[in-house]
Motif scaffolding. Sequence first.
Motif, PDB file in Angstrom:
ATOM      1  N   GLY A  16       0.806  -1.342  -0.076  1.00 35.10           N
ATOM      2  CA  GLY A  16      -0.097  -0.044   0.029  1.00 35.10           C
ATOM      3  C   GLY A  16       0.540   1.313   0.068  1.00 35.10           C
ATOM      4  O   GLY A  16       0.520   2.229  -0.489  1.00 35.10           O
ATOM      5  N   ARG A  19       2.865   2.914  -3.597  1.00 38.88           N
ATOM      6  CA  ARG A  19       2.270   3.876  -4.758  1.00 38.88           C
ATOM      7  C   ARG A  19       2.299   5.285  -4.188  1.00 38.88           C
ATOM      8  O   ARG A  19       2.105   5.691  -3.145  1.00 38.88           O
ATOM      9  CB  ARG A  19       0.793   3.505  -5.028  1.00 38.88           C
ATOM     10  N   SER A  22      -0.762   7.129  -2.374  1.00 40.57           N
ATOM     11  CA  SER A  22      -1.851   6.094  -1.585  1.00 40.57           C
ATOM     12  C   SER A  22      -2.002   6.481  -0.247  1.00 40.57           C
ATOM     13  O   SER A  22      -1.239   7.435   0.657  1.00 40.57           O
ATOM     14  CB  SER A  22      -0.975   4.944  -1.611  1.00 40.57           C
ATOM     15  N   LEU A 102      -6.793  -4.781   1.779  1.00 38.87           N
ATOM     16  CA  LEU A 102      -5.962  -3.393   1.539  1.00 38.87           C
ATOM     17  C   LEU A 102      -4.998  -3.567   0.334  1.00 38.87           C
ATOM     18  O   LEU A 102      -4.814  -2.968  -0.403  1.00 38.87           O
ATOM     19  CB  LEU A 102      -5.180  -2.709   2.691  1.00 38.87           C
ATOM     20  N   GLU A 103      -4.530  -5.061   0.355  1.00 36.48           N
ATOM     21  CA  GLU A 103      -3.447  -5.354  -0.576  1.00 36.48           C
ATOM     22  C   GLU A 103      -4.110  -5.527  -1.876  1.00 36.48           C
ATOM     23  O   GLU A 103      -3.627  -4.838  -2.940  1.00 36.48           O
ATOM     24  CB  GLU A 103      -2.789  -6.539  -0.123  1.00 36.48           C
ATOM     25  N   THR A 106      -5.115  -2.042  -3.291  1.00 39.99           N
ATOM     26  CA  THR A 106      -3.909  -1.581  -3.929  1.00 39.99           C
ATOM     27  C   THR A 106      -3.625  -2.085  -5.373  1.00 39.99           C
ATOM     28  O   THR A 106      -3.126  -1.146  -5.990  1.00 39.99           O
ATOM     29  CB  THR A 106      -2.611  -1.534  -3.136  1.00 39.99           C
ATOM     30  N   LYS A 107      -3.696  -3.440  -5.378  1.00 37.30           N
ATOM     31  CA  LYS A 107      -3.147  -3.867  -6.699  1.00 37.30           C
ATOM     32  C   LYS A 107      -4.418  -3.683  -7.836  1.00 37.30           C
ATOM     33  O   LYS A 107      -4.061  -3.525  -8.953  1.00 37.30           O
ATOM     34  CB  LYS A 107      -3.450  -5.694  -6.553  1.00 37.30           C
ATOM     35  N   ASP A 111      -6.631   3.402  -5.109  1.00 37.28           N
ATOM     36  CA  ASP A 111      -5.709   4.170  -4.066  1.00 37.28           C
ATOM     37  C   ASP A 111      -6.794   5.187  -3.334  1.00 37.28           C
ATOM     38  O   ASP A 111      -6.563   5.797  -2.256  1.00 37.28           O
ATOM     39  CB  ASP A 111      -4.757   4.916  -4.632  1.00 37.28           C
ATOM     40  N   LEU A 114      -8.158   3.612  -0.333  1.00 32.23           N
ATOM     41  CA  LEU A 114      -7.331   3.794   0.876  1.00 32.23           C
ATOM     42  C   LEU A 114      -7.310   4.907   1.435  1.00 32.23           C
ATOM     43  O   LEU A 114      -7.159   5.301   2.548  1.00 32.23           O
ATOM     44  CB  LEU A 114      -6.095   2.940   0.177  1.00 32.23           C
TER      45      LEU A 114
END
Length: 203
Positions: A16, A19, A22, A102-103, A106-107, A111, A114
Motif C-alpha cells: 500500500g 504507490r 496512496s 488493502l493489498e 492497492t493491486k 488508492d 485507501l
Amino acid sequence: ARLDSAEAPGPAMAAGGSRAGSASPIPSASSLPLAALNVRVRRRLSLFLNVRTQVAADWTALAEEMGFEYLEIRQLEAHADPMGKLLDDWQGRPGASVGRLLELLTKLGRDDVLVELGPSIEEDCQKYILKQQQEESEKPLQVAAVDSSDPRTSELAGITTLDDPLGAAGWWWWSLMITCKARNVTSRLSLRSASLPVPIRSD
C-alpha cells in the motif's frame, strides 16, 4: 495515536505504501481478521465499489481477486449490496484479513478508497486490538496442578489434571476411591482391635 507498537508492518502495508499518493500504512491491519471492520467502514466500501464504472475497478474485480468464481459472482449480483455480501462471504474463507483487503485494493488501483477510508480502517483496527487485549486480561488465571503438595515420587512429578484423559473429574473420582479405601482399612483395624481379648490381671 498510531498502532506502530501493536504489530510490525505486513506485506499488505508495504504494497500500500509503494504507490505515490496512496493512504498512510496501517501496520496493525496486516494480520487482523475482517471482523475488525465495523458497519460504517463496510457501508462506505460499498458506496465506492458497488458503482459500475469504466475507469475504476468495482466489486466484481475485487471478487475475482478474492478467488470467487463466475457463478458465485453472478449470485452476488442479485443482492442489493453486493459489496457488503462479498465481504461477509469472504470473511469465512482462509486468508481473509484486513491487510489482504488493502493489498487487493492497492493491486486494483483503488488508492482513492485507501486514502478516503484509511483513517477509519485504522480506527476500527485499534478498537479491535484494544478489545482483544482487554478480554485477554479479564480471563481468570487457569491453575492446572491438582494441589500444591510436592510429589512423593519422580514418576508423579509434574502430573496435572491435564495429563488424565478424564480431566479433573477423573482425578476427583480417583481421590474419592482412595479416601474410601483408607476409611475401610481404618474401620477394619478398629473392629479388629475391639475384638482382641484383653488379659485381666489377678493380683
